[in-house]
Design a protein around this motif. Structure first.
Motif, PDB file in Angstrom:
ATOM      1  N   ASP A   1       0.977  -1.337  -0.077  1.00 36.90           N
ATOM      2  CA  ASP A   1       0.111   0.034   0.198  1.00 36.90           C
ATOM      3  C   ASP A   1       0.945   1.262  -0.048  1.00 36.90           C
ATOM      4  O   ASP A   1       1.997   1.242   0.371  1.00 36.90           O
ATOM      5  CB  ASP A   1      -0.831   0.013   1.175  1.00 36.90           C
ATOM      6  N   MET A   2       0.353   2.385  -0.227  1.00 32.39           N
ATOM      7  CA  MET A   2       1.074   3.744  -0.559  1.00 32.39           C
ATOM      8  C   MET A   2       1.025   4.281   1.004  1.00 32.39           C
ATOM      9  O   MET A   2       0.268   4.500   1.581  1.00 32.39           O
ATOM     10  CB  MET A   2       0.135   4.652  -1.352  1.00 32.39           C
ATOM     11  N   ASP A   3       2.185   4.823   1.236  1.00 31.39           N
ATOM     12  CA  ASP A   3       2.671   5.481   2.367  1.00 31.39           C
ATOM     13  C   ASP A   3       2.819   7.109   1.886  1.00 31.39           C
ATOM     14  O   ASP A   3       2.795   7.317   0.493  1.00 31.39           O
ATOM     15  CB  ASP A   3       4.017   5.072   3.169  1.00 31.39           C
ATOM     16  N   ILE A   4       3.154   7.982   2.727  1.00 25.07           N
ATOM     17  CA  ILE A   4       2.984   9.396   2.432  1.00 25.07           C
ATOM     18  C   ILE A   4       4.352   9.902   2.964  1.00 25.07           C
ATOM     19  O   ILE A   4       4.591   9.896   4.079  1.00 25.07           O
ATOM     20  CB  ILE A   4       1.801  10.124   2.913  1.00 25.07           C
ATOM     21  N   ILE A   5       5.058  10.867   2.087  1.00 20.39           N
ATOM     22  CA  ILE A   5       6.216  11.428   2.589  1.00 20.39           C
ATOM     23  C   ILE A   5       5.691  13.083   2.372  1.00 20.39           C
ATOM     24  O   ILE A   5       5.418  13.448   1.494  1.00 20.39           O
ATOM     25  CB  ILE A   5       7.352  11.135   1.988  1.00 20.39           C
ATOM     26  N   ILE A   6       6.170  13.852   3.505  1.00 23.34           N
ATOM     27  CA  ILE A   6       5.599  15.256   3.425  1.00 23.34           C
ATOM     28  C   ILE A   6       6.715  16.050   3.733  1.00 23.34           C
ATOM     29  O   ILE A   6       7.710  15.685   4.753  1.00 23.34           O
ATOM     30  CB  ILE A   6       4.511  15.644   4.689  1.00 23.34           C
TER      31      ILE A   6
ATOM     32  N   PRO B   1      10.341  19.760  10.860  1.00 15.87           N
ATOM     33  CA  PRO B   1      10.902  18.664  10.365  1.00 15.87           C
ATOM     34  C   PRO B   1       9.987  17.926   9.438  1.00 15.87           C
ATOM     35  O   PRO B   1       8.914  17.878   9.668  1.00 15.87           O
ATOM     36  CB  PRO B   1      11.096  17.710  11.753  1.00 15.87           C
ATOM     37  N   ASN B   2      10.530  17.294   8.345  1.00 11.48           N
ATOM     38  CA  ASN B   2       9.870  16.391   7.367  1.00 11.48           C
ATOM     39  C   ASN B   2       9.418  15.289   7.848  1.00 11.48           C
ATOM     40  O   ASN B   2       9.948  14.614   9.002  1.00 11.48           O
ATOM     41  CB  ASN B   2      10.704  16.099   6.097  1.00 11.48           C
ATOM     42  N   ALA B   3       8.334  14.542   7.312  1.00 12.06           N
ATOM     43  CA  ALA B   3       7.786  13.215   8.214  1.00 12.06           C
ATOM     44  C   ALA B   3       7.193  12.519   7.219  1.00 12.06           C
ATOM     45  O   ALA B   3       6.951  12.647   5.927  1.00 12.06           O
ATOM     46  CB  ALA B   3       6.509  13.854   9.004  1.00 12.06           C
ATOM     47  N   VAL B   4       7.251  11.192   7.549  1.00 10.21           N
ATOM     48  CA  VAL B   4       6.893   9.954   6.815  1.00 10.21           C
ATOM     49  C   VAL B   4       5.575   9.478   7.541  1.00 10.21           C
ATOM     50  O   VAL B   4       5.676   9.231   8.901  1.00 10.21           O
ATOM     51  CB  VAL B   4       7.650   8.851   6.860  1.00 10.21           C
ATOM     52  N   PHE B   5       4.356   9.046   6.698  1.00 12.08           N
ATOM     53  CA  PHE B   5       3.385   8.515   7.484  1.00 12.08           C
ATOM     54  C   PHE B   5       3.072   7.213   6.657  1.00 12.08           C
ATOM     55  O   PHE B   5       2.845   6.957   5.698  1.00 12.08           O
ATOM     56  CB  PHE B   5       2.000   9.497   7.008  1.00 12.08           C
TER      57      PHE B   5
ATOM     58  N   ASN C   1      -5.859   4.437   8.964  1.00 13.27           N
ATOM     59  CA  ASN C   1      -4.819   4.622  10.218  1.00 13.27           C
ATOM     60  C   ASN C   1      -3.401   4.904   9.790  1.00 13.27           C
ATOM     61  O   ASN C   1      -2.981   4.141   8.925  1.00 13.27           O
ATOM     62  CB  ASN C   1      -4.812   3.271  10.904  1.00 13.27           C
ATOM     63  N   TRP C   2      -2.630   5.896  10.483  1.00 10.91           N
ATOM     64  CA  TRP C   2      -1.478   6.187   9.779  1.00 10.91           C
ATOM     65  C   TRP C   2      -0.240   6.599  10.862  1.00 10.91           C
ATOM     66  O   TRP C   2      -0.939   7.042  12.137  1.00 10.91           O
ATOM     67  CB  TRP C   2      -1.594   7.462   9.250  1.00 10.91           C
ATOM     68  N   GLU C   3       0.804   6.042  10.940  1.00 10.88           N
ATOM     69  CA  GLU C   3       1.864   6.243  11.975  1.00 10.88           C
ATOM     70  C   GLU C   3       2.842   7.107  11.493  1.00 10.88           C
ATOM     71  O   GLU C   3       3.349   6.981  10.564  1.00 10.88           O
ATOM     72  CB  GLU C   3       2.607   4.940  12.384  1.00 10.88           C
ATOM     73  N   ARG C   4       3.105   8.146  12.312  1.00 13.44           N
ATOM     74  CA  ARG C   4       3.851   9.386  11.885  1.00 13.44           C
ATOM     75  C   ARG C   4       5.359   8.975  12.094  1.00 13.44           C
ATOM     76  O   ARG C   4       5.439   8.631  13.513  1.00 13.44           O
ATOM     77  CB  ARG C   4       3.467  10.725  12.570  1.00 13.44           C
ATOM     78  N   ILE C   5       6.399   9.230  11.453  1.00 14.02           N
ATOM     79  CA  ILE C   5       7.866   9.318  11.726  1.00 14.02           C
ATOM     80  C   ILE C   5       8.630  10.365  11.534  1.00 14.02           C
ATOM     81  O   ILE C   5       8.383  10.857  10.205  1.00 14.02           O
ATOM     82  CB  ILE C   5       8.589   7.946  10.731  1.00 14.02           C
ATOM     83  N   GLN C   6       9.070  10.921  12.287  1.00 13.31           N
ATOM     84  CA  GLN C   6       9.934  12.267  12.144  1.00 13.31           C
ATOM     85  C   GLN C   6      11.121  11.598  11.220  1.00 13.31           C
ATOM     86  O   GLN C   6      11.809  10.927  11.672  1.00 13.31           O
ATOM     87  CB  GLN C   6      10.284  12.781  13.147  1.00 13.31           C
TER      88      GLN C   6
END
Length: 373
Positions: free
Chosen positions: A300-305, A311-315, A323-328
């Motif tokens: 599945d697709m994850d999101i990069i912001i 700080p930039n983040a990955v979801f 449901n999304w888990e955020r990673i700095q």
């Protein structure tokens, strides 16, 4: 779902049940040593040696020198070459085969200066060739797609405060015909191209700033976009947009990166109403760019912001888009104007490349592993 976040020096490790995802950067994983006004990056095998090279587009508002960084085969870029002989105000760049000879050429979209095509000789050497679009427009983004489905790569241009353009390829990398889209008063920053209603025609998804409504323009099949569907609140400050079937229901969804307001997914349906939505990022960060990719190889697709002064983040997507888990991504507050994903070191995992204005451009290796109990 249990998440454990550990930060050790430049390592970022997250453990999700029986899986571990880690993004690693260091002083070697950078693109040059100068702080330039970078606004965009393009990635592809420019010199046809089987690995991914990177084009760094410099010149946000002020002229800068665009550069090609050559991959040494291990995801390290120790050789760079200047693109062209002139500094340009490049806001956006794309790699694609524009002249149909099988190698990647380069398109640069310049702010208040002509946009140009650079033709590849097949070995990663470039010669500036034709221009495209209206010269001296406030270009903010360019996107490549075969919008007229004639077998070659066309270019779409977003011009903030001017009419946007579709530049049709003659088949040889020259562009003699263009078609306007959107209103002349639009502040369109980004556009994506996708078949949103499943009729076989490529539609346009516009991201507008300055309290203007975001729109989906449906293509009737002759590059006429008479039906327009709004999405969002009507006054969003949307800087970037991406398209994918996030929840795997068979309909394409719209993912937005917004300035000073939550970032949102608008879910598609058979009516193309985009009424069902969710905030996957409730922060009020200044999000300037978005990228999608399967970072943990789970289908599945994850999101990069990309953020400015945050700080930039990955979801990470749990699989259903709800449901999304955020990673700095890192602790630093950069001015990241573009962010993208590509497998840089050939290990089958998507890495992350940042385009930082007035900071060093850097990238992160993805060290995702499946851990067995």
């Amino acid at each position: 779902m249990k998440i454990k976040l550990i930060i050790i020096f430049s390592f970022l490790i997250t453990t999700v049940n029986a899986q571990s995802i880690e993004f690693f950067t260091s002083g070697r994983l950078i693109l040059g040593t100068h702080k330039e006004r970078t606004a965009s990056v393009g990635v592809g095998d420019i010199d046809n040696d089987g690995d991914a090279d990177i084009l760094v587009a410099n010149g946000r508002h002020w002229p800068g020198q665009n550069r090609v960084f050559v991959n040494n085969g291990r995801g390290v870029f120790t050789v760079s070459k200047e693109l062209g002989f002139e500094s340009e105000t490049t806001y956006s760049t794309e790699l694609a085969d524009f002249d149909g000879d099988g190698d990647l050429d380069i398109a640069v979209g310049n702010d208040m200066a002509p946009n140009y095509i650079f033709i590849n000789d097949g070995k990663g050497n470039f010669e500036r060739a034709s221009s495209f679009g209206v010269a001296y427009a406030p270009t903010r983004n360019i996107v490549v797609a075969d919008i007229d489905q004639d077998g070659d790569n066309d270019i779409l241009i977003t011009n903030r405060g001017k009419e946007n353009e579709i530049c049709l390829n003659n088949g040889d990398g020259t562009f003699s015909k263009s078609i306007g889209f959107g209103n002349k008063e639009d502040s369109t920053i980004d556009v994506e191209v996708a078949d949103m209603n499943g009729d076989g025609n490529l539609d346009l998804i516009l991201a507008n700033r300055d309290d203007q409504p975001n729109m989906v323009y449906l293509n009737e099949g002759n590059l006429k976009f008479t039906k327009k569907i709004p999405y969002g609140t009507g006054k969003d400050i949307t800087r970037s947009v991406a398209i994918s079937d996030i929840d795997k229901d068979g309909f394409l969804d719209i993912v937005t990166a917004n300035i000073g307001e939550p970032n949102v997914i608008y879910f598609g349906d058979k009516k193309q109403s985009y009424q069902r939505k969710m905030e996957f990022d409730s922060s009020l960060d200044k999000s300037y760019a978005i990228s999608l990719g399967d970072l943990d190889n789970d289908g599945d697709m994850d999101i990069i912001i990309a953020n400015v002064q945050k700080p930039n983040a990955v979801f990470i997507n749990s699989g259903n888009g709800n449901n999304w888990e955020r990673i700095q991504l890192a602790k630093e507050n950069f001015n990241t104007y573009d962010i993208t994903v590509f497998d840089l070191n050939g290990d089958g995992k998507l890495d992350i490349i940042e385009s930082n204005s007035d900071e060093i451009n850097r990238y992160y290796f993805n060290r995702f592993t499946t851990k067995f109990p």
